[in-house]
Design an enzyme around this catalytic site. Structure first.
Site, PDB file in Angstrom:
ATOM      1  N   SER A 133       6.650  -3.333   1.172  1.00  0.00           N
ATOM      2  CA  SER A 133       7.489  -3.891   0.112  1.00  0.00           C
ATOM      3  C   SER A 133       6.678  -4.085  -1.164  1.00  0.00           C
ATOM      4  O   SER A 133       5.464  -4.288  -1.113  1.00  0.00           O
ATOM      5  CB  SER A 133       8.056  -5.246   0.527  1.00  0.00           C
ATOM      6  OG  SER A 133       8.771  -5.129   1.731  1.00  0.00           O
TER       7      SER A 133
HETATM    8  N1  SAH Z   1       6.363  -6.338   5.980  1.00  0.00           N
HETATM    9  C1  SAH Z   1       6.041  -4.937   6.018  1.00  0.00           C
HETATM   10  C2  SAH Z   1       7.202  -4.087   5.578  1.00  0.00           C
HETATM   11  C3  SAH Z   1       7.405  -2.952   6.515  1.00  0.00           C
HETATM   12  S1  SAH Z   1       8.919  -2.074   6.368  1.00  0.00           S
HETATM   13  C4  SAH Z   1       4.775  -4.668   5.240  1.00  0.00           C
HETATM   14  O1  SAH Z   1       4.228  -5.599   4.642  1.00  0.00           O
HETATM   15  O2  SAH Z   1       4.312  -3.523   5.273  1.00  0.00           O
HETATM   16  C5  SAH Z   1       9.867  -2.746   7.681  1.00  0.00           C
HETATM   17  C6  SAH Z   1       9.347  -2.548   9.076  1.00  0.00           C
HETATM   18  O3  SAH Z   1      10.351  -3.027   9.961  1.00  0.00           O
HETATM   19  C7  SAH Z   1       9.099  -1.093   9.491  1.00  0.00           C
HETATM   20  O4  SAH Z   1       7.759  -0.942   9.866  1.00  0.00           O
HETATM   21  C8  SAH Z   1      10.044  -0.888  10.675  1.00  0.00           C
HETATM   22  O5  SAH Z   1       9.515  -0.067  11.690  1.00  0.00           O
HETATM   23  C9  SAH Z   1      10.233  -2.315  11.159  1.00  0.00           C
HETATM   24  N2  SAH Z   1      11.431  -2.530  11.992  1.00  0.00           N
HETATM   25  C10 SAH Z   1      12.680  -2.029  11.847  1.00  0.00           C
HETATM   26  N3  SAH Z   1      13.492  -2.436  12.841  1.00  0.00           N
HETATM   27  C11 SAH Z   1      12.728  -3.244  13.637  1.00  0.00           C
HETATM   28  C12 SAH Z   1      12.973  -3.979  14.839  1.00  0.00           C
HETATM   29  N4  SAH Z   1      14.178  -3.968  15.433  1.00  0.00           N
HETATM   30  N5  SAH Z   1      11.973  -4.676  15.399  1.00  0.00           N
HETATM   31  C13 SAH Z   1      10.740  -4.696  14.824  1.00  0.00           C
HETATM   32  N6  SAH Z   1      10.426  -4.021  13.696  1.00  0.00           N
HETATM   33  C14 SAH Z   1      11.409  -3.309  13.100  1.00  0.00           C
END
Ligand code: SAH
Length: 218
Positions: free
Chosen positions: A69
């Site tokens: 993000s």
């Molecule tokens: N906070 C992160 C943002 C990553 S994007 C950062 O600082 O990089 C969102 C993430 O959510 C992705 O890696 C995706 O794989 C994860 N995600 C999506 N659905 C999910 C679920 N049901 N359980 C765990 N993670 C999930």
């Protein structure tokens, strides 16, 4: 940290300072959040080919179709979650590269973070370990219903958007706790959910754009 990263680190302290000033002009006021973001090296969470853009106010690809993000969103969500107070145990759904978890580790006593994509989970876990953030507990799991063995949480942050708010997740929020999450599919909004003795209060905040919450592990 290898020498290349150490070299980037020199410049990054300055670049990070500029990022903090930009966050202030964008309206982030919580000094604890600003200090946290100033102390976490964002570039080490990003592929070296993209690290020159690590402190720009953009989301960047982290592989597997996912993104880190933009700094403003990380700051905004952390500020809303904190609400000016030190946090106890918090949950993040969607570890991704681990950057948000590292920021949360500065403002909360204990952080649980859940990721469903194994290579991202492994990389984030190593990165957080290398940064000596021992109060972060990363789990390889589907976080759609939160993480029952860590609940209740004083704060919950979702880094991916669900079409609707899940009751299971709400139930993992402690009384007095706050949850910040994007809800929606095409059109998404950030929501603040507060749990009080009387029940739940939902407030719709900014329009946002997050990757979707997906079920199952991969
Ligand atoms: N906070 C992160 C943002 C990553 S994007 C950062 O600082 O990089 C969102 C993430 O959510 C992705 O890696 C995706 O794989 C994860 N995600 C999506 N659905 C999910 C679920 N049901 N359980 C765990 N993670 C999930």
């Amino acid at each position: 940290m290898n020498s290349l990263h150490a070299g980037i680190g020199m410049t990054s302290a300055r670049t990070r300072g500029r990022m903090i000033e930009r966050l202030r002009t964008q309206g982030i006021q919580d000094e604890v959040v600003l200090a946290a973001m100033s102390s976490v090296p964002r570039h080490v969470f990003i592929d070296e080919a993209l690290s020159s853009r690590a402190y720009d106010d953009v989301s960047l690809p982290i592989g597997h179709g996912q993104t880190i993000s933009q700094p403003y969103i990380v700051a905004r969500m952390t500020e809303i979650l904190r609400n000016g107070k030190q946090l106890g145990r918090v949950l993040e759904v969607g570890t991704g590269c681990g950057y948000q978890a590292a920021v949360l580790a500065q403002v909360a006593k204990e952080v649980y973070s859940v990721e469903r994509i194994q290579p991202l989970y492994l990389r984030a876990k190593k990165q957080l370990f290398d940064l000596k953030l021992r109060n972060v507990n990363v789990r390889y799991a589907d976080g759609t219903s939160g993480l029952s063995d860590g609940a209740p949480f004083e704060g919950i942050i979702m880094a991916c958007a669900a079409p609707a708010l899940s009751d299971a997740l709400k139930e993992q929020l402690a009384v007095g706790g706050r949850m910040v999450l994007p809800i929606g599919t095409q059109e998404q909004y950030l929501y603040l959910i507060e749990r009080t003795e009387a029940g739940f209060r939902e407030t719709r905040l900014d329009a946002v754009k997050f990757v979707p919450l997906l079920s199952g592990k991969t």
